[in-house]
Design a protein around this motif. Structure first.
Motif, PDB file in Angstrom:
ATOM      1  N   GLU A   1       0.828  -1.208   0.000  1.00  0.00           N
ATOM      2  CA  GLU A   1       0.000   0.000   0.000  1.00  0.00           C
ATOM      3  C   GLU A   1       0.861   1.256   0.000  1.00  0.00           C
ATOM      4  O   GLU A   1       0.554   2.223  -0.710  1.00  0.00           O
ATOM      5  N   VAL A   2       1.951   1.241   0.764  1.00  0.00           N
ATOM      6  CA  VAL A   2       2.876   2.379   0.776  1.00  0.00           C
ATOM      7  C   VAL A   2       3.514   2.562  -0.602  1.00  0.00           C
ATOM      8  O   VAL A   2       3.579   3.677  -1.129  1.00  0.00           O
ATOM      9  N   ASP A   3       3.967   1.460  -1.202  1.00  0.00           N
ATOM     10  CA  ASP A   3       4.588   1.521  -2.534  1.00  0.00           C
ATOM     11  C   ASP A   3       3.598   2.020  -3.579  1.00  0.00           C
ATOM     12  O   ASP A   3       3.949   2.812  -4.456  1.00  0.00           O
ATOM     13  N   ARG A   4       2.370   1.563  -3.497  1.00  0.00           N
ATOM     14  CA  ARG A   4       1.346   1.992  -4.463  1.00  0.00           C
ATOM     15  C   ARG A   4       1.038   3.477  -4.297  1.00  0.00           C
ATOM     16  O   ARG A   4       0.890   4.206  -5.282  1.00  0.00           O
ATOM     17  N   ALA A   5       0.948   3.945  -3.052  1.00  0.00           N
ATOM     18  CA  ALA A   5       0.690   5.370  -2.808  1.00  0.00           C
ATOM     19  C   ALA A   5       1.835   6.224  -3.354  1.00  0.00           C
ATOM     20  O   ALA A   5       1.602   7.294  -3.939  1.00  0.00           O
ATOM     21  N   GLU A   6       3.057   5.752  -3.182  1.00  0.00           N
ATOM     22  CA  GLU A   6       4.228   6.475  -3.713  1.00  0.00           C
ATOM     23  C   GLU A   6       4.193   6.503  -5.240  1.00  0.00           C
ATOM     24  O   GLU A   6       4.471   7.541  -5.855  1.00  0.00           O
ATOM     25  N   ALA A   7       3.844   5.393  -5.861  1.00  0.00           N
ATOM     26  CA  ALA A   7       3.750   5.335  -7.325  1.00  0.00           C
ATOM     27  C   ALA A   7       2.639   6.259  -7.830  1.00  0.00           C
ATOM     28  O   ALA A   7       2.796   6.911  -8.868  1.00  0.00           O
ATOM     29  N   ASP A   8       1.546   6.331  -7.104  1.00  0.00           N
ATOM     30  CA  ASP A   8       0.445   7.217  -7.474  1.00  0.00           C
ATOM     31  C   ASP A   8       0.899   8.677  -7.390  1.00  0.00           C
ATOM     32  O   ASP A   8       0.585   9.488  -8.269  1.00  0.00           O
ATOM     33  N   LYS A   9       1.634   8.991  -6.339  1.00  0.00           N
ATOM     34  CA  LYS A   9       2.171  10.349  -6.173  1.00  0.00           C
ATOM     35  C   LYS A   9       3.132  10.683  -7.318  1.00  0.00           C
ATOM     36  O   LYS A   9       3.068  11.776  -7.892  1.00  0.00           O
ATOM     37  N   ASN A  10       4.004   9.735  -7.683  1.00  0.00           N
ATOM     38  CA  ASN A  10       4.947   9.943  -8.784  1.00  0.00           C
ATOM     39  C   ASN A  10       4.216  10.161 -10.104  1.00  0.00           C
ATOM     40  O   ASN A  10       4.625  10.996 -10.914  1.00  0.00           O
ATOM     41  N   LEU A  11       3.147   9.397 -10.315  1.00  0.00           N
ATOM     42  CA  LEU A  11       2.365   9.537 -11.540  1.00  0.00           C
ATOM     43  C   LEU A  11       1.728  10.927 -11.615  1.00  0.00           C
ATOM     44  O   LEU A  11       1.788  11.585 -12.662  1.00  0.00           O
ATOM     45  N   SER A  12       1.134  11.376 -10.516  1.00  0.00           N
ATOM     46  CA  SER A  12       0.521  12.708 -10.487  1.00  0.00           C
ATOM     47  C   SER A  12       1.557  13.802 -10.717  1.00  0.00           C
ATOM     48  O   SER A  12       1.300  14.769 -11.437  1.00  0.00           O
TER      49      SER A  12
ATOM     50  N   ILE B   1       4.523  13.593 -12.342  1.00  0.00           N
ATOM     51  CA  ILE B   1       5.017  13.643 -13.725  1.00  0.00           C
ATOM     52  C   ILE B   1       3.925  14.167 -14.662  1.00  0.00           C
ATOM     53  O   ILE B   1       4.223  14.892 -15.619  1.00  0.00           O
ATOM     54  N   LYS B   2       2.674  13.850 -14.366  1.00  0.00           N
ATOM     55  CA  LYS B   2       1.581  14.374 -15.190  1.00  0.00           C
ATOM     56  C   LYS B   2       1.527  15.899 -15.090  1.00  0.00           C
ATOM     57  O   LYS B   2       1.354  16.585 -16.105  1.00  0.00           O
ATOM     58  N   SER B   3       1.674  16.419 -13.886  1.00  0.00           N
ATOM     59  CA  SER B   3       1.676  17.875 -13.697  1.00  0.00           C
ATOM     60  C   SER B   3       2.866  18.518 -14.406  1.00  0.00           C
ATOM     61  O   SER B   3       2.725  19.572 -15.046  1.00  0.00           O
ATOM     62  N   GLN B   4       4.026  17.887 -14.280  1.00  0.00           N
ATOM     63  CA  GLN B   4       5.228  18.397 -14.973  1.00  0.00           C
ATOM     64  C   GLN B   4       5.001  18.450 -16.477  1.00  0.00           C
ATOM     65  O   GLN B   4       5.320  19.451 -17.132  1.00  0.00           O
ATOM     66  N   LYS B   5       4.498  17.376 -17.041  1.00  0.00           N
ATOM     67  CA  LYS B   5       4.262  17.302 -18.493  1.00  0.00           C
ATOM     68  C   LYS B   5       3.214  18.325 -18.916  1.00  0.00           C
ATOM     69  O   LYS B   5       3.364  18.976 -19.956  1.00  0.00           O
TER      70      LYS B   5
ATOM     71  N   PRO C   1       6.461   8.523 -23.023  1.00  0.00           N
ATOM     72  CA  PRO C   1       7.077   7.302 -22.469  1.00  0.00           C
ATOM     73  C   PRO C   1       7.312   7.359 -20.953  1.00  0.00           C
ATOM     74  O   PRO C   1       7.124   6.351 -20.265  1.00  0.00           O
ATOM     75  N   ASP C   2       7.707   8.518 -20.433  1.00  0.00           N
ATOM     76  CA  ASP C   2       7.929   8.637 -18.979  1.00  0.00           C
ATOM     77  C   ASP C   2       6.622   8.446 -18.212  1.00  0.00           C
ATOM     78  O   ASP C   2       6.569   7.740 -17.204  1.00  0.00           O
ATOM     79  N   TYR C   3       5.579   9.096 -18.701  1.00  0.00           N
ATOM     80  CA  TYR C   3       4.268   8.975 -18.061  1.00  0.00           C
ATOM     81  C   TYR C   3       3.767   7.530 -18.141  1.00  0.00           C
ATOM     82  O   TYR C   3       3.281   6.971 -17.165  1.00  0.00           O
ATOM     83  N   LYS C   4       3.918   6.937 -19.317  1.00  0.00           N
ATOM     84  CA  LYS C   4       3.475   5.545 -19.521  1.00  0.00           C
ATOM     85  C   LYS C   4       4.203   4.596 -18.575  1.00  0.00           C
ATOM     86  O   LYS C   4       3.600   3.686 -17.989  1.00  0.00           O
ATOM     87  N   ALA C   5       5.507   4.817 -18.378  1.00  0.00           N
ATOM     88  CA  ALA C   5       6.292   3.966 -17.468  1.00  0.00           C
ATOM     89  C   ALA C   5       5.781   4.093 -16.033  1.00  0.00           C
ATOM     90  O   ALA C   5       5.652   3.092 -15.311  1.00  0.00           O
ATOM     91  N   LYS C   6       5.472   5.323 -15.616  1.00  0.00           N
ATOM     92  CA  LYS C   6       4.960   5.534 -14.255  1.00  0.00           C
ATOM     93  C   LYS C   6       3.558   4.928 -14.100  1.00  0.00           C
ATOM     94  O   LYS C   6       3.227   4.379 -13.054  1.00  0.00           O
ATOM     95  N   LEU C   7       2.761   5.016 -15.144  1.00  0.00           N
ATOM     96  CA  LEU C   7       1.423   4.429 -15.121  1.00  0.00           C
ATOM     97  C   LEU C   7       1.504   2.905 -15.026  1.00  0.00           C
ATOM     98  O   LEU C   7       0.777   2.277 -14.251  1.00  0.00           O
ATOM     99  N   ASP C   8       2.420   2.318 -15.791  1.00  0.00           N
ATOM    100  CA  ASP C   8       2.617   0.859 -15.744  1.00  0.00           C
ATOM    101  C   ASP C   8       3.100   0.420 -14.362  1.00  0.00           C
ATOM    102  O   ASP C   8       2.656  -0.614 -13.838  1.00  0.00           O
ATOM    103  N   ALA C   9       4.005   1.203 -13.771  1.00  0.00           N
ATOM    104  CA  ALA C   9       4.508   0.877 -12.427  1.00  0.00           C
ATOM    105  C   ALA C   9       3.373   0.911 -11.407  1.00  0.00           C
ATOM    106  O   ALA C   9       3.272   0.022 -10.550  1.00  0.00           O
ATOM    107  N   LEU C  10       2.515   1.929 -11.512  1.00  0.00           N
ATOM    108  CA  LEU C  10       1.369   2.017 -10.605  1.00  0.00           C
ATOM    109  C   LEU C  10       0.449   0.810 -10.788  1.00  0.00           C
ATOM    110  O   LEU C  10      -0.013   0.224  -9.811  1.00  0.00           O
TER     111      LEU C  10
END
Length: 131
Positions: free
Chosen positions: A37-48, A50-54, A76-85
Motif C-alpha cells: 500500500e505504501v509503494d502503491r501510494a508512492e507510485a500514485d504520487k509519482n504519476l501525479s 510527472i503528469k503535472s510536470q508534463k 514514455p515517462d508517463y506511460k512507465a509511471k502508469l505501468d509501475a502504478l
C-alpha cells in the motif's frame, strides 16, 4: 499452503501448531500488504507529479489545451509511471486476497479449537488448552 481437508482428524497439538503457523503467516502477509500500500501510494504520487510536470511543459510550449492530455498519454515517462502504478496495484490486490484467505482459514481453525474446548467441558475432561 492449504488447510488439511479434515482438521477435525488432527491431534490437538497439530491443531494448535497449525493455528500458530497461520497467525504468524498472516502477520507476515499483513506487513507485506502494508508495504504494498505504501509503494502503491508512492507510485500514485509519482504519476501525479510527472503528469503535472508534463502538463506545465506542454502549456509553456504552446500545445493546444485539447491536445495536452493526448500528448501526456503517449509520453514514455508517463506511460512507465502508469505501468509501475498498475503493477503495484495488482500486487497489492494479490496480497490482499492472500490476507483475506488466511483470515478465513484462521477462523476455521479457531472454530475447531472452540469446538474441542466445548466438547471437553461437556464431557467433564480437563481442558486440553491448559497445562
Amino acid at each position: 499452503s492449504s488447510l488439511p481437508s479434515d482438521i477435525t482428524a488432527l491431534m490437538e497439538e497439530q491443531v494448535m501448531d497449525l493455528y500458530s503457523k497461520y497467525v504468524a503467516y498472516l502477520e507476515f502477509i499483513n506487513l507485506q500488504l502494508w508495504c504494498a500500500e505504501v509503494d502503491r501510494a508512492e507510485a500514485d504520487k509519482n504519476l501525479s507529479f510527472i503528469k503535472s510536470q508534463k502538463r506545465l511543459a506542454l502549456k509553456k510550449s504552446g500545445t493546444s489545451v485539447s491536445m495536452i492530455d493526448a500528448e501526456i498519454d503517449v509520453d514514455p515517462d508517463y506511460k512507465a509511471k502508469l505501468d509501475a502504478l498498475q503493477e503495484l496495484s495488482n500486487y497489492r490486490g494479490l496480497i490482499h486476497i492472500i490476507s483475506e484467505r488466511l483470515s478465513k482459514d484462521i477462523s476455521l481453525i479457531n472454530r475447531e479449537i472452540t469446538r474441542r474446548v466445548n466438547i471437553n467441558k461437556a464431557t467433564g475432561r480437563s481442558s486440553w488448552l491448559t497445562p
